[in-house]
Design an enzyme around this catalytic site. Structure first.
Site, mmCIF file in Angstrom:
data_model
loop_
_atom_site.group_PDB
_atom_site.id
_atom_site.type_symbol
_atom_site.label_atom_id
_atom_site.label_comp_id
_atom_site.label_asym_id
_atom_site.label_seq_id
_atom_site.Cartn_x
_atom_site.Cartn_y
_atom_site.Cartn_z
ATOM 1 N N ASP A 1 0.813 -1.224 0.000
ATOM 2 C CA ASP A 1 0.000 0.000 0.000
ATOM 3 C C ASP A 1 0.844 1.270 0.000
ATOM 4 O O ASP A 1 0.401 2.308 0.499
ATOM 5 C CB ASP A 1 -0.953 0.051 1.217
ATOM 6 C CG ASP A 1 -1.739 -1.220 1.373
ATOM 7 O OD1 ASP A 1 -2.242 -1.704 0.355
ATOM 8 O OD2 ASP A 1 -1.835 -1.725 2.500
ATOM 9 N N LYS B 1 2.417 2.154 -5.078
ATOM 10 C CA LYS B 1 3.131 1.643 -6.255
ATOM 11 C C LYS B 1 2.340 1.852 -7.540
ATOM 12 O O LYS B 1 2.902 2.152 -8.577
ATOM 13 C CB LYS B 1 3.416 0.145 -6.096
ATOM 14 C CG LYS B 1 4.363 -0.177 -4.989
ATOM 15 C CD LYS B 1 4.504 -1.674 -4.801
ATOM 16 C CE LYS B 1 3.236 -2.364 -4.365
ATOM 17 N NZ LYS B 1 2.764 -2.019 -3.028
ATOM 18 N N GLN C 1 2.150 -5.741 -3.123
ATOM 19 C CA GLN C 1 2.541 -5.838 -1.696
ATOM 20 C C GLN C 1 3.877 -5.120 -1.457
ATOM 21 O O GLN C 1 4.227 -4.222 -2.208
ATOM 22 C CB GLN C 1 2.618 -7.303 -1.240
ATOM 23 C CG GLN C 1 1.286 -8.012 -1.171
ATOM 24 C CD GLN C 1 0.893 -8.683 -2.465
ATOM 25 O OE1 GLN C 1 1.702 -9.269 -3.143
ATOM 26 N NE2 GLN C 1 -0.375 -8.605 -2.818
ATOM 27 N N GLY D 1 -4.063 -4.205 -4.246
ATOM 28 C CA GLY D 1 -5.054 -3.191 -4.599
ATOM 29 C C GLY D 1 -4.332 -1.910 -4.937
ATOM 30 O O GLY D 1 -3.637 -1.364 -4.097
ATOM 31 N N HIS D 2 -4.427 -1.470 -6.173
ATOM 32 C CA HIS D 2 -3.779 -0.237 -6.588
ATOM 33 C C HIS D 2 -4.843 0.762 -7.019
ATOM 34 O O HIS D 2 -5.641 0.474 -7.894
ATOM 35 C CB HIS D 2 -2.832 -0.492 -7.775
ATOM 36 C CG HIS D 2 -1.669 -1.346 -7.417
ATOM 37 N ND1 HIS D 2 -0.846 -1.927 -8.347
ATOM 38 C CD2 HIS D 2 -1.182 -1.707 -6.207
ATOM 39 C CE1 HIS D 2 0.086 -2.617 -7.714
ATOM 40 N NE2 HIS D 2 -0.101 -2.504 -6.427
HETATM 41 P P1 IMP Z 1 -2.538 -12.768 1.664
HETATM 42 O O1 IMP Z 1 -1.591 -12.163 0.670
HETATM 43 O O2 IMP Z 1 -3.969 -12.502 1.329
HETATM 44 O O3 IMP Z 1 -2.239 -14.203 1.902
HETATM 45 O O4 IMP Z 1 -2.312 -12.026 3.066
HETATM 46 C C1 IMP Z 1 -1.098 -12.164 3.796
HETATM 47 C C2 IMP Z 1 -0.697 -10.843 4.442
HETATM 48 O O5 IMP Z 1 -0.325 -9.917 3.428
HETATM 49 C C3 IMP Z 1 -1.819 -10.156 5.231
HETATM 50 O O6 IMP Z 1 -1.234 -9.504 6.350
HETATM 51 C C4 IMP Z 1 -2.374 -9.137 4.261
HETATM 52 O O7 IMP Z 1 -2.974 -8.049 4.921
HETATM 53 C C5 IMP Z 1 -1.088 -8.728 3.547
HETATM 54 N N1 IMP Z 1 -1.331 -8.214 2.190
HETATM 55 C C6 IMP Z 1 -1.591 -8.926 1.088
HETATM 56 N N2 IMP Z 1 -1.729 -8.126 0.032
HETATM 57 C C7 IMP Z 1 -1.532 -6.871 0.460
HETATM 58 C C8 IMP Z 1 -1.501 -5.600 -0.189
HETATM 59 O O8 IMP Z 1 -1.684 -5.455 -1.400
HETATM 60 N N3 IMP Z 1 -1.257 -4.538 0.624
HETATM 61 C C9 IMP Z 1 -1.016 -4.662 1.952
HETATM 62 N N4 IMP Z 1 -1.016 -5.833 2.584
HETATM 63 C C10 IMP Z 1 -1.266 -6.929 1.850
#
Ligand code: IMP
Length: 427
Positions: free
Chosen positions: A13, A16, A223, A40-41
């Site tokens: 977040d 990017k 991420q 999410g962008h």
């Molecule tokens: P997962 O990727 O859904 O398996 O989540 C694993 C961890 O990564 C969790 O703490 C999510 O909140 C975090 N996470 C996954 N995608 C994002 C992102 O795009 N932004 C921020 N945190 C993320």
């Protein structure tokens, strides 16, 4: 030839999407190389706002080729919904290529994601986005995954879906969950496969040809490096590697093609989901940052946890991901804060350390060591060059650069494309 990688330096977040979109203007190819629709962008321009989860941010540029590379996990239903959302927003003309080696996220992965979280004690829950990301990567490494090339081949899809659901349905039954219907999933998803098949190709060949033809290629990380399975705050991480180091493997190119790595950082820090966050604080200032910075998840809507900028984290990311320049985002959000804190080291059991301990218990015992710098009150949202910034804001950026041992290449003073100040030409 240019191979520019944009990666998050924190927990995701960081903004990017905005920088990728900005750099995509000059790129011939834009590539997503890991993760899926957990990302999410948000992209804003011409008074419009788009939330992208799977589709690369270059989709708004008619001439760019947008690639979903082999390192991704792709939910076909979500991909089609996103393309429909773009169509509704007037985005009809685009070039899209999906790797035939990318893995497919299916309904049972989402169910498993929820189940695995449910089975954990509260303190051990990862707080995933429940998009099925972890279970899809687990299938990939257990060698039972369904890749795009399998998905668009009806017989193979049916065969693999049957094998996997025969197995996972036993697990669902064991934990009192409803079993999933193979025929219903096949009927629904084979329709998606048919629509998506025209985009599916060997994207490694496509990308290597782009480099051979001297094209400019932009790799869009999702991420952040602290969520990397290898170098992040394990186990509170995602299931892929959002580092520049993972680009060659996840796209099928040689490492020699990577020319620059831009590390995106917020002017402060945020985190969603669980896991220790050394510089986290919750008070009036945190609330102000959350409100002004709209710090609520794009994918899940969850309020983000707020912290001061952490240069131990930035140095860690620089090391594991080879950052060549920083892009400091949301600088305007820090306006009207009297004193800003910058974390310079951690204190672990009376010892000063400047790295992130691998052992999560040690990390949880790290206390941030701060320096304090004065803030500014001037509106900076219209600033177009570094020297126009108030001196305290200049000083803040210089400190971040000095402490992270990385030059600041870009800074951003607002959500619009025009509110981006470039100090070094990157593309
Ligand atoms: P997962 O990727 O859904 O398996 O989540 C694993 C961890 O990564 C969790 O703490 C999510 O909140 C975090 N996470 C996954 N995608 C994002 C992102 O795009 N932004 C921020 N945190 C993320």
């Amino acid at each position: 030839m240019k191979g520019v990688v944009v990666v998050g330096t924190q927990w995701g977040d960081e903004g990017k999407g905005k920088i990728t979109d900005f750099l995509a203007e000059k790129a011939d190819v834009v590539v997503r190389f890991q993760g899926g629709n957990n990302a999410g962008h948000t992209i804003k321009f011409d008074g419009k706002k788009f939330a992208l989860h799977l589709i690369p941010s270059g989709i708004f540029r008619k001439d760019a080729i947008n690639v979903l590379a082999n390192g991704m996990v792709i939910n076909p239903k979500a991909a089609l919904e996103e393309l429909e959302m773009l169509k509704q927003g007037g985005v009809n003309e685009y070039n899209l290529a999906i790797s035939n080696r990318a893995h497919v996220v299916l309904p049972y992965h989402i169910e498993l994601d929820g189940l695995f979280e449910e089975l954990k004690e509260d303190s051990k829950k990862v707080g995933t986005t429940k998009k099925g990301i972890g279970p899809t990567y687990a299938d990939k490494y257990s060698r039972i995954g369904i890749r795009m090339c399998d998905f668009i081949d009806p017989e193979t899809f049916y065969d693999k879906l049957t094998d996997n659901l025969n197995y996972y349905n036993k697990l669902f039954k064991l934990f009192g969950k409803e079993e999933m219907n193979i025929e219903a999933i096949y009927t629904e998803y084979s329709k998606y496969a048919e629509v998506l098949s025209k985009f599916v190709t060997d994207t490694s060949i496509l990308l290597n040809k782009a480099f051979d033809d001297d094209k400019k290629v932009l790799f869009e990380g999702a991420q952040g490096a602290l969520l990397c399975t290898d170098h992040g705050t394990y186990p509170f991480v995602t299931s892929s590697s959002p580092t520049a180091a993972s680009v060659p493997l996840n796209t099928g190119i040689s490492p020699k093609y990577i020319t620059d790595v831009i590390g995106i950082t917020k002017a402060y820090s945020t985190r969603v989901g669980s896991g220790y966050f050394a510089t986290e604080f919750e008070n009036k200032v945190a609330k102000q940052i959350r409100d002004i910075g709209h710090e609520y998840g794009t994918t899940t809507g969850r309020p983000r946890r707020i912290g001061w900028i952490d240069t131990v984290v930035l140095r860690h990311t620089r090391r594991v991901s080879g950052i060549t320049g920083l892009s400091v985002m949301l600088l305007d959000v820090l306006t009207n804060i009297e004193t800003l804190k910058i974390c310079v080291a951690y204190k672990l059991e009376d010892e000063l350390i400047d790295y992130i301990p691998a052992n999560i218990k040690d990390y949880e015992n790290c206390e941030p060591v701060y320096i304090e710098v004065p803030g500014w009150t001037e509106d900076i949202t219209q600033v177009a060059k570094f020297s126009d910034l108030p001196l305290n804001a200049q000083n803040y950026l210089n400190k971040i650069s000095e402490l992270s041992e990385t030059p600041v290449s870009i800074f951003s003073v607002g959500p619009d494309r025009t509110q981006t100040v470039v100090l070094e030409d990157l593309m």
